[in-house]
Scaffold this motif. Sequence first.
Motif, mmCIF file in Angstrom:
data_model
loop_
_atom_site.group_PDB
_atom_site.id
_atom_site.type_symbol
_atom_site.label_atom_id
_atom_site.label_comp_id
_atom_site.label_asym_id
_atom_site.label_seq_id
_atom_site.Cartn_x
_atom_site.Cartn_y
_atom_site.Cartn_z
ATOM 1 N N ALA A 76 -44.106 12.403 -18.529
ATOM 2 C CA ALA A 76 -43.816 11.939 -17.565
ATOM 3 C C ALA A 76 -43.965 10.522 -17.107
ATOM 4 O O ALA A 76 -43.915 10.014 -16.111
ATOM 5 C CB ALA A 76 -44.969 12.919 -16.628
ATOM 6 N N VAL A 77 -44.537 9.756 -17.936
ATOM 7 C CA VAL A 77 -44.792 8.308 -17.831
ATOM 8 C C VAL A 77 -43.597 7.548 -18.905
ATOM 9 O O VAL A 77 -43.410 7.976 -19.993
ATOM 10 C CB VAL A 77 -46.277 8.007 -18.329
ATOM 11 N N PRO A 112 -42.618 4.666 -21.669
ATOM 12 C CA PRO A 112 -41.193 5.225 -22.206
ATOM 13 C C PRO A 112 -40.959 6.395 -22.359
ATOM 14 O O PRO A 112 -39.927 6.791 -22.845
ATOM 15 C CB PRO A 112 -40.847 4.156 -22.987
ATOM 16 N N PHE A 113 -42.036 7.350 -22.446
ATOM 17 C CA PHE A 113 -41.788 8.694 -23.011
ATOM 18 C C PHE A 113 -41.029 9.530 -22.283
ATOM 19 O O PHE A 113 -40.424 10.574 -22.672
ATOM 20 C CB PHE A 113 -43.152 9.288 -23.109
ATOM 21 N N ASP A 114 -40.611 9.102 -20.906
ATOM 22 C CA ASP A 114 -39.793 9.802 -20.122
ATOM 23 C C ASP A 114 -38.221 9.575 -20.463
ATOM 24 O O ASP A 114 -37.371 10.291 -19.902
ATOM 25 C CB ASP A 114 -39.704 9.272 -18.502
ATOM 26 N N GLN A 115 -37.933 8.833 -21.405
ATOM 27 C CA GLN A 115 -36.510 8.510 -22.062
ATOM 28 C C GLN A 115 -36.443 9.128 -23.488
ATOM 29 O O GLN A 115 -37.205 9.030 -24.230
ATOM 30 C CB GLN A 115 -36.284 7.103 -22.288
ATOM 31 N N ALA A 116 -35.379 10.084 -23.549
ATOM 32 C CA ALA A 116 -35.202 11.000 -24.790
ATOM 33 C C ALA A 116 -34.791 10.057 -25.798
ATOM 34 O O ALA A 116 -35.183 10.293 -26.955
ATOM 35 C CB ALA A 116 -33.650 11.765 -24.406
ATOM 36 N N GLU A 117 -34.302 8.601 -25.515
ATOM 37 C CA GLU A 117 -34.005 7.877 -26.736
ATOM 38 C C GLU A 117 -35.154 7.248 -27.230
ATOM 39 O O GLU A 117 -35.398 6.962 -28.544
ATOM 40 C CB GLU A 117 -33.145 6.711 -26.243
ATOM 41 N N LEU A 163 -52.237 21.663 -13.863
ATOM 42 C CA LEU A 163 -53.207 20.589 -13.615
ATOM 43 C C LEU A 163 -52.782 19.276 -14.045
ATOM 44 O O LEU A 163 -53.722 18.462 -14.071
ATOM 45 C CB LEU A 163 -54.538 21.110 -14.137
ATOM 46 N N GLY A 164 -51.864 19.074 -14.579
ATOM 47 C CA GLY A 164 -51.024 17.907 -15.281
ATOM 48 C C GLY A 164 -51.670 17.568 -16.476
ATOM 49 O O GLY A 164 -52.015 18.316 -17.373
ATOM 50 N N ARG A 165 -51.730 16.231 -16.804
ATOM 51 C CA ARG A 165 -52.144 15.705 -18.156
ATOM 52 C C ARG A 165 -52.528 13.995 -17.992
ATOM 53 O O ARG A 165 -52.053 13.574 -17.280
ATOM 54 C CB ARG A 165 -50.932 15.852 -19.342
ATOM 55 N N VAL A 176 -47.332 21.559 -22.368
ATOM 56 C CA VAL A 176 -48.456 20.369 -22.323
ATOM 57 C C VAL A 176 -47.693 18.884 -22.300
ATOM 58 O O VAL A 176 -48.493 17.935 -21.793
ATOM 59 C CB VAL A 176 -49.343 20.371 -23.368
ATOM 60 N N THR A 177 -46.479 18.580 -22.567
ATOM 61 C CA THR A 177 -45.838 17.348 -22.517
ATOM 62 C C THR A 177 -45.241 16.928 -21.097
ATOM 63 O O THR A 177 -45.018 16.098 -20.903
ATOM 64 C CB THR A 177 -44.660 17.082 -23.452
ATOM 65 N N GLY A 178 -45.383 18.132 -20.316
ATOM 66 C CA GLY A 178 -44.615 18.096 -18.869
ATOM 67 C C GLY A 178 -42.967 17.531 -18.758
ATOM 68 O O GLY A 178 -42.458 17.181 -17.811
ATOM 69 N N TYR A 179 -42.504 18.017 -20.015
ATOM 70 C CA TYR A 179 -40.941 17.805 -20.010
ATOM 71 C C TYR A 179 -40.169 18.636 -19.247
ATOM 72 O O TYR A 179 -40.561 19.954 -19.021
ATOM 73 C CB TYR A 179 -40.411 18.333 -21.829
ATOM 74 N N SER A 180 -39.111 17.991 -18.816
ATOM 75 C CA SER A 180 -38.329 18.675 -17.511
ATOM 76 C C SER A 180 -37.060 18.414 -17.865
ATOM 77 O O SER A 180 -36.573 17.228 -17.966
ATOM 78 C CB SER A 180 -38.879 18.428 -16.288
ATOM 79 N N ASP A 181 -36.028 19.350 -18.201
ATOM 80 C CA ASP A 181 -34.512 19.200 -18.274
ATOM 81 C C ASP A 181 -33.926 20.288 -17.924
ATOM 82 O O ASP A 181 -34.105 21.385 -18.345
ATOM 83 C CB ASP A 181 -34.451 18.860 -19.794
ATOM 84 N N PRO A 182 -32.930 20.167 -17.002
ATOM 85 C CA PRO A 182 -31.981 21.412 -16.475
ATOM 86 C C PRO A 182 -31.579 22.243 -17.562
ATOM 87 O O PRO A 182 -31.398 23.458 -17.710
ATOM 88 C CB PRO A 182 -31.031 20.901 -15.498
ATOM 89 N N GLU A 183 -30.765 21.560 -18.649
ATOM 90 C CA GLU A 183 -30.182 22.299 -19.683
ATOM 91 C C GLU A 183 -31.163 23.058 -20.268
ATOM 92 O O GLU A 183 -30.868 24.297 -20.825
ATOM 93 C CB GLU A 183 -29.385 21.433 -20.425
#
Length: 557
Positions: free
Chosen positions: A301-302, A304-309, A438-440, A475-482
């Motif tokens: 969620a933060v 640059p970890f929000d970028q897949a690259e 509860l987030g992270r 636990v990583t908060g990862y979100s991706d529609p596919e």
Amino acid sequence: MFVRRITRAAAPVLGLAAVLVLGACGSDGGTEDTGSSGDSGSSGAATAETLRIGIMSEEGNLTPHTYATGFPGLNLTMLSYDSLMQIDENGEPQPWLAETVEGSADGLTYTLGLADGVTWHDGEPLTAEDVTFSVDYYKAGPPGRFATAMGNVSQAVAQDESTVVLTLATPDPSFQIRVLADVPILPQHIWSGIADPDLAPFDETTNVGSGPYRLVESDPGVSYSFEAYPEYFRGEPKVDELVVVQFADEAGATAALRSGEIDTMMRSISPEQIDVLRGTGTLDVIEAPEYTTTLLVFNTAVPPFDQAEFRQAVALAVDRQRLVDDVFLGAAVVGNAGWVHPDSPWYVDSVETVYDPEAAAELLDEIGLTDSDSDGVRELGGAPLSFELLVASNNALRMRLAELIGEQLAEVGIDVEVSSVEMQTLDDAVWPGYDVNLGRNYDMAMWGWSAPSQADIGQMASLVASDPAIGNLNVTGYSDPETDALAVQLDTELDPAARQQVANQLQQRIAEEVPFVSLLHPNGAYGYNPDVFGDWVSITGTGPMTKLSFIPDDGQP
């Protein structure tokens, strides 16, 4: 002495899915070398009066509502309790309390015929009413592992004293392994009088299960004592008494094993201890590959970890083989970029796991993370690209992994500060309250899931789905529609062939998106004194520290 401690049940321990089991079935009771379980090599005394076992963590009061961790807390709890099905040596769910399990074609109804002669530790019979009570009690109780498991059961009806019909709200291809073989059944005559399970009095009157052992002394943080239940419906246990003693760390427990203070340990020993223990002449080691996963997780969620690259670059910079060789001395399996253990029947070999630090550096350049002042550290928004990597202080192997990963990431310009913290501090940062809602609060962390989490392919969806109802382990908060669409399909597809295709696609997606880095799977290695007890039964991917090791051969699933 019973000491009350309020602790919520936590980490997942699940197993290997079979879509339907119709009627009673079982194995021949022998230990099978399947290639994934390996040759355990266990030998020694088949019975014992007392077996002393070392653990390295406080496990709370061992009831289904108050055990502390998935392993060994749940394993200890399940010495006293039973589930409707039981995982066998090959990792498959088999009838247990339920002698017959019949699933409807649409996957929405399960009819369970209970085994005859099952009694609670106080002599009361276990009936269908106990099963329906357990379903309703978990559903109405506080959030937790078993409340989540029962959430899809819309109705539980006792047709008679030995027949239960469970109706699901939606089809669940993992229902047998995730619910029937996982959720402990409670005695209605005990728990119906306990309004708040977290505040239950913990004493001899409430500590009643149906399992092979009854917990008779409980001093969390110090020790537990179990006595065999001679009337156990699967046969009188092979060991009369189990004494579980807590140590501060592996070094203390290993020293106690060598001195004879304890006879075995519930946690796998460090690779360098295998030859040392065998060299004593009095001790032996059970070795078998396990599905335990060691991960590098991100807070996606933060920046640059929000970028897949960026996550891809981190994965490319980590030399998993070196981690296996240098830290585990080869006694581990390299982690698969698609999460699934290479020995799993769900593994797809088209997913590549690549180490390429040059490609990692190029990716970082492409997304604008460059080292403008040539100090060896790239910048993000004008500030050094520097992150904290949390690791549990009581896990020496993960500490060494974290330090080595820090060195590898430094080679591509990412600065890592390894922070050693108490396990509870790590949990609170990564998985507060064991609830992803509860987030992270972390950048990166060394994390892992217990061995059986790999065995239920449905758990892969729970790791990556953004909907907490499915992604309860995200636990990583990862979100991706596919990814979400694939997770929903994996969670509901009943046809085995179609589910395999979905699993293949989701593995590929995880490898591409890198919501976490699967580092390695340590091999299980358990030291023990064969003169005291050595008749271990090892479950594929899980190991020998379960109730099956203490049940007679003719009582095995």
